[in-house]
Design a protein around this motif. Structure first.
Motif, PDB file in Angstrom:
ATOM      1  N   VAL A 157       0.736  -1.191   0.030  1.00  0.00           N
ATOM      2  CA  VAL A 157       0.138  -0.170  -0.008  1.00  0.00           C
ATOM      3  C   VAL A 157       0.974   1.319   0.188  1.00  0.00           C
ATOM      4  N   VAL A 158       0.611   2.674  -0.111  1.00  0.00           N
ATOM      5  CA  VAL A 158       1.182   3.528  -0.584  1.00  0.00           C
ATOM      6  C   VAL A 158       1.177   4.829   0.729  1.00  0.00           C
ATOM      7  N   ASP A 159       0.253   3.951   1.968  1.00  0.00           N
ATOM      8  CA  ASP A 159       0.367   4.740   3.051  1.00  0.00           C
ATOM      9  C   ASP A 159       0.891   5.059   3.344  1.00  0.00           C
ATOM     10  N   VAL A 160       2.417   4.399   3.629  1.00  0.00           N
ATOM     11  CA  VAL A 160       3.688   4.855   4.225  1.00  0.00           C
ATOM     12  C   VAL A 160       4.482   6.221   3.386  1.00  0.00           C
ATOM     13  N   ARG A 161       3.979   6.093   2.348  1.00  0.00           N
ATOM     14  CA  ARG A 161       4.735   6.833   1.211  1.00  0.00           C
ATOM     15  C   ARG A 161       3.813   8.436   1.092  1.00  0.00           C
ATOM     16  N   ILE A 162       2.357   8.317   1.798  1.00  0.00           N
ATOM     17  CA  ILE A 162       2.066   9.302   1.323  1.00  0.00           C
ATOM     18  C   ILE A 162       2.136   9.934   3.154  1.00  0.00           C
ATOM     19  N   VAL A 163       2.783   9.311   4.182  1.00  0.00           N
ATOM     20  CA  VAL A 163       2.367  10.253   5.965  1.00  0.00           C
ATOM     21  C   VAL A 163       4.266  10.466   5.981  1.00  0.00           C
ATOM     22  N   ILE A 164       4.958  10.057   4.943  1.00  0.00           N
ATOM     23  CA  ILE A 164       6.465  10.602   4.900  1.00  0.00           C
ATOM     24  C   ILE A 164       6.713  11.850   5.244  1.00  0.00           C
ATOM     25  N   GLY A 165       6.348  11.998   4.999  1.00  0.00           N
ATOM     26  CA  GLY A 165       6.435  14.077   4.825  1.00  0.00           C
ATOM     27  C   GLY A 165       6.784  14.126   5.954  1.00  0.00           C
ATOM     28  N   LYS A 207      14.925   9.674   6.257  1.00  0.00           N
ATOM     29  CA  LYS A 207      13.922  10.421   6.504  1.00  0.00           C
ATOM     30  C   LYS A 207      14.435   8.624   7.431  1.00  0.00           C
ATOM     31  N   LEU A 208      14.681   7.611   6.977  1.00  0.00           N
ATOM     32  CA  LEU A 208      14.981   6.517   7.430  1.00  0.00           C
ATOM     33  C   LEU A 208      16.190   6.417   8.852  1.00  0.00           C
ATOM     34  N   LEU A 209      15.592   5.713   9.386  1.00  0.00           N
ATOM     35  CA  LEU A 209      16.665   6.147  10.711  1.00  0.00           C
ATOM     36  C   LEU A 209      17.386   4.520  10.995  1.00  0.00           C
ATOM     37  N   GLY A 210      17.070   4.157  10.473  1.00  0.00           N
ATOM     38  CA  GLY A 210      17.430   2.460  10.053  1.00  0.00           C
ATOM     39  C   GLY A 210      17.196   1.495   9.584  1.00  0.00           C
ATOM     40  N   VAL A 211      16.934   0.013  10.192  1.00  0.00           N
ATOM     41  CA  VAL A 211      16.806  -0.991   9.994  1.00  0.00           C
ATOM     42  C   VAL A 211      16.663  -2.272  10.174  1.00  0.00           C
ATOM     43  N   VAL A 212      16.095  -3.014  11.438  1.00  0.00           N
ATOM     44  CA  VAL A 212      16.207  -4.240  12.088  1.00  0.00           C
ATOM     45  C   VAL A 212      15.354  -5.143  11.975  1.00  0.00           C
ATOM     46  N   LEU A 213      16.852  -5.975  12.515  1.00  0.00           N
ATOM     47  CA  LEU A 213      16.074  -7.552  12.227  1.00  0.00           C
ATOM     48  C   LEU A 213      15.547  -8.367  12.906  1.00  0.00           C
ATOM     49  N   SER A 214      14.179  -8.510  12.340  1.00  0.00           N
ATOM     50  CA  SER A 214      13.003  -9.494  13.496  1.00  0.00           C
ATOM     51  C   SER A 214      13.084 -10.863  13.044  1.00  0.00           C
TER      52      SER A 214
END
Length: 784
Positions: free
Chosen positions: A705-713, A745-752
């Motif tokens: 979905v595009v939700d993250v792209r919409i709210v990223i700002g 805006k990417l803080l980083g990636v965590v592996l779960s």
């Protein structure tokens, strides 16, 4: 100008190679185990076979022994002789004789040997493959109803075809090889019956030796027969040639003495007499010249000395007068030397000297007359001989053509006679050789029935299967490594994706009794609730509350909690223009642990005394709301539409200090992106900045979905949760690059959902994951 630097090849990282082998050890072990089982099955289902062998020597010493009594040629044992022997042993004639001698077509051990399971399977497979291939090639179909019946074979034809098949099998399976660099070679054969193997080998050796004897005898026999006919022809031809030469000689009157004709002998003799006559005439002329010179000089010249060459052969008188003159000259000279040249006593001596000179002079005049007569006689003889030679030459020239023909006939007769004698001598040698039935082949050792089986050898088969299994396992491991596209280590994130890595979140389970969210009725859960299992966080309707129900709070010294602290530290160290940090948490796919990470991260941040608001912003699945049991009542949708205020809609999660805003949505709600992208959502986040230190949004996955792209700002930071071993590097890379603000805006990636046991197979030896057990009181490495 500095020389260009030479690029050195990258060294092989053995630690990474060992790590790859360690993490693929199951595939390698399985392949080796499977092949060992196949090897054991092969050993159990394959009948034993035996090798029998004998050795034969091509001995040149026997040939030399034969040469002592016969002039037969030596049979050399060079490379060509050994290769010829091998071809003879595997020839059709020898194989057929062995098959007939042992009656192999009626031997069940030979015609129907036991077969291994592998042979049966391969035969079935090959038959299944060949049948459609034959159809495709247009092979004639088998006999069908109505087709003309085949002519039945007679028993003799059946036996003959069976023997041919047996002979072909023997030719294909008998082995003939040279022993080292010697002139000996070995014959070996493999069979399931040890006695049969020995019999076949000995039969090949015996048949070969007898074949060599028979071949030698047959060859000499055929040679003698041919030479007998040839000798008879040569004898007749030589006799006819001699008769033809003699007849021609008689017809042309060419009488010969010894090896020449009479005319030729006359010319030769006359030439010899002419040479002698010319010599005699020359000597006579020389004698006349010498005597004439002495006569012309007078007697006074003789008083001074006697010239040489005047004495004819055999004239005693001339010799006596010559000696007297010589003595008189010697006495006169001696007295003259004693008395002087004018002494009157010299007169008697001088008178005797004159008398001797006068006598010798008179003898010389007589000899001159005699020499002149001999000179004329010699010249006449020379002329007569010259006339005779010319006549003889003319006579011989008239018969020259006949002599040439006679000479050719005589040479042909001589050639045929010589050829006949040569053939006769050779015939006698070959006939003598035929009487010696000995060859240069002898048996060195006969084959005995082997007592121990030659195969299948268990050690060899097992070693082979282990090797093949190991190679196949390594190939599959290499393919697996090549196809391994999943994210497993932080180094992979840095190398292939190029994003910050924040740590590992191990798999955990909780069996704690769930509590309540303040203001909600209690509904106990039954059984285990694996919060980080794929999809279960959203499917379970268990209600979680209290510090003991949140894993990070109940295990504060675990690696899981330490990773969350690292995320909190990264948030604090990052630049922010406001005091409130709004963090969005998303993933690439559903059920990657995003919801449990959001809940535990909020609890860890709140445990430091900071005010935290956790918002379920995933209107599609409401995973966090379901986990916390808030699927009804006022939530994010009501806040954004103005139906309810956010202050009255938030609930505190137990005693964690985390306030939670749920997102219950009606079934079939599809305006989630419009809800997050509207002006109401922006105003709502603006209001939150002055109320909380941290605002955490549990966002939908970034992929579908595009939700993250919409709210990223509207976000300050974005945390990406990727499931260990399930999210591909290419997917993560494409999602991060799908919007220009995401990398900013990417803080980083965590592996779960990390399996620490398997993780150690992927990280380098220097990684701290390998030393978790050694951290002791610093970390609780075990997880329940």
């Amino acid at each position: 100008m500095t020389p260009p630097t030479r690029h050195e090849p990258d060294p092989i990282d053995l630690s990474r190679l060992i790590s790859a082998l360690r993490r693929r050890r199951r595939v390698i072990f399985v392949c080796v185990a499977v092949w060992i089982v196949l090897g054991i099955v092969y050993l159990a289902t394959t009948p034993r076979y035996y090798y029998a062998g004998s050795s034969i020597l091509l001995d040149s010493n026997i040939s030399r022994t034969i040469q002592q009594v016969s002039q037969s040629e030596d049979l050399s044992t060079n490379e060509s002789a050994l290769e010829s022997a091998r071809l003879v042993i595997t020839s059709d004639d020898v194989a057929n004789r062995v098959a007939a001698q042992l009656n192999l077509q009626d031997n069940p051990s030979f015609t129907n040997p036991p077969q291994s399971l592998l042979s049966k399977v391969m035969g079935t497979v090959m038959g299944a493959i060949k049948k459609p291939i034959g159809w495709l090639r247009g092979a004639p179909p088998e006999a069908t109803t109505g087709s003309a019946p085949r002519t039945p074979l007679t028993p003799a034809q059946i036996t003959e075809r069976q023997q041919e098949a047996v002979a072909r099998y023997l030719q294909q399976n008998v082995r003939v090889g040279r022993i080292g660099r010697s002139s000996a070679f070995s014959i070996s054969f493999k069979s399931n019956d040890p006695v049969l193997a020995a019999n076949v080998v000995n039969a090949f050796a015996d048949v070969y030796i007898s074949d060599v004897l028979n071949a030698n005898y047959s060859a000499t026999e055929r040679m003698t027969e041919w030479m007998q006919g040839r000798l008879s022809n040569l004898q007749q031809d030589a006799q006819k040639a001699a008769e033809a030469a003699e007849t021609f000689r008689v017809q042309n009157g060419l009488v010969t003495t010894r090896d020449t004709t009479i005319s030729q002998d006359s010319v030769v003799n006359l030439n010899s007499d002419l040479s002698n006559a010319v010599s005699d005439a020359a000597r006579a002329k020389a004698q006349v010249v010498a005597l004439q010179a002495a006569v012309d000089a007078g007697p006074d010249a003789l008083m001074k000395g006697v010239p040489g060459g005047l004495s004819p052969d055999g004239s005693a008188k001339f010799d006596g007068l010559q000696r007297s003159l010589s003595n008189a000259i010697a006495n006169f000279d001696r007295i003259k030397a004693q008395l002087g040249p004018d002494d009157p006593q010299l007169a008697p001596y001088k008178a005797r000297l004159q008398e001797s000179a006068t006598q010798l002079y008179g003898e010389i005049k007589q000899l001159l007359a005699q020499a002149k007569g001999e000179e004329r006689l010699s010249e006449a003889r020379v002329q007569a001989l010259r006339d005779s030679v010319q006549g003889a030459v003319d006579t011989d020239a008239s018969s020259g053509s006949a002599q040439v023909q006679l000479r050719a006939l005589e040479q042909r007769a001589q050639t045929l006679s010589t050829l006949y004698q040569t053939f006769l001598a050779k015939f006698q040698q070959i006939d003598q050789q035929k009487s010696f039935p000995v060859s240069n082949v002898r048996m060195l050792s006969r084959a005995e029935p082997p007592k121990a089986a030659a195969g299948p050898r268990a050690r060899f088969v097992l070693a082979f299967t282990i090797l093949v299994g190991l190679m196949m396992g390594l190939v599959l491991a290499a393919i697996g490594e090549w196809r391994d596209r999943w994210l497993r280590t932080g180094d992979q994130l840095a190398e292939s994706v190029g994003v910050p890595f924040l740590g590992y979140l191990p798999i955990y389970r909780t069996t704690d009794r769930p509590g309540l969210v303040k203001g909600m009725p209690q509904t106990p859960a039954r059984g285990q609730v694996p919060l980080s299992r794929p999809g279960e966080a959203s499917r379970q309707l268990a209600r979680i509350s209290g510090r003991s129900a949140i894993y990070a709070l109940s295990h504060p010294r675990s690696l899981y909690t330490e990773t969350l602290r690292n995320i909190r530290l990264a948030m604090r160290l990052s630049d922010s223009s406001t005091d409130t940090r709004i963090l969005g948490i998303t993933s690439a796919r559903p059920a990657e642990g995003k919801t449990s990470t959001s809940l535990n991260l909020a609890a860890v941040i709140a445990s430091t005394g900071a005010s935290v608001l956790l918002i379920d912003a995933d209107a599609h699945r409401q995973g966090l709301s379901r986990v916390l049991g808030q699927t009804t009542g006022a939530g994010l949708l009501e806040v954004l539409t103005g139906v309810a205020s956010w202050r009255s809609s938030t609930k505190e999660i137990g005693d964690t200090g985390v306030e939670f805003l749920s997102c219950p949505t009606p079934e079939g709600f599809v305006q989630a992106s419009e809800m997050l992208g509207g002006e109401g959502f922006r105003r709502f986040l603006h209001e939150l900045r002055g109320e909380y230190d941290y605002v955490l949004l549990d966002l939908p996955p970034l992929g579908p979905v595009v939700d993250v792209r919409i709210v990223i700002g509207e976000l300050d930071q974005l945390l990406f949760v990727a499931e260990w071993g399930k999210t591909t590097r290419a997917l993560l890379r494409s999602l991060i690059s799908s919007h220009p603000k995401i990398p900013e805006k990417l803080l980083g990636v965590v592996l779960s959902k990390v399996d620490l046991t398997q993780l150690r197979d992927y990280v380098d030896s220097e990684d701290s994951v390998n030393y978790l057990e050694e951290y002791g009181d610093y970390l609780q490495t075990g997880h329940s």
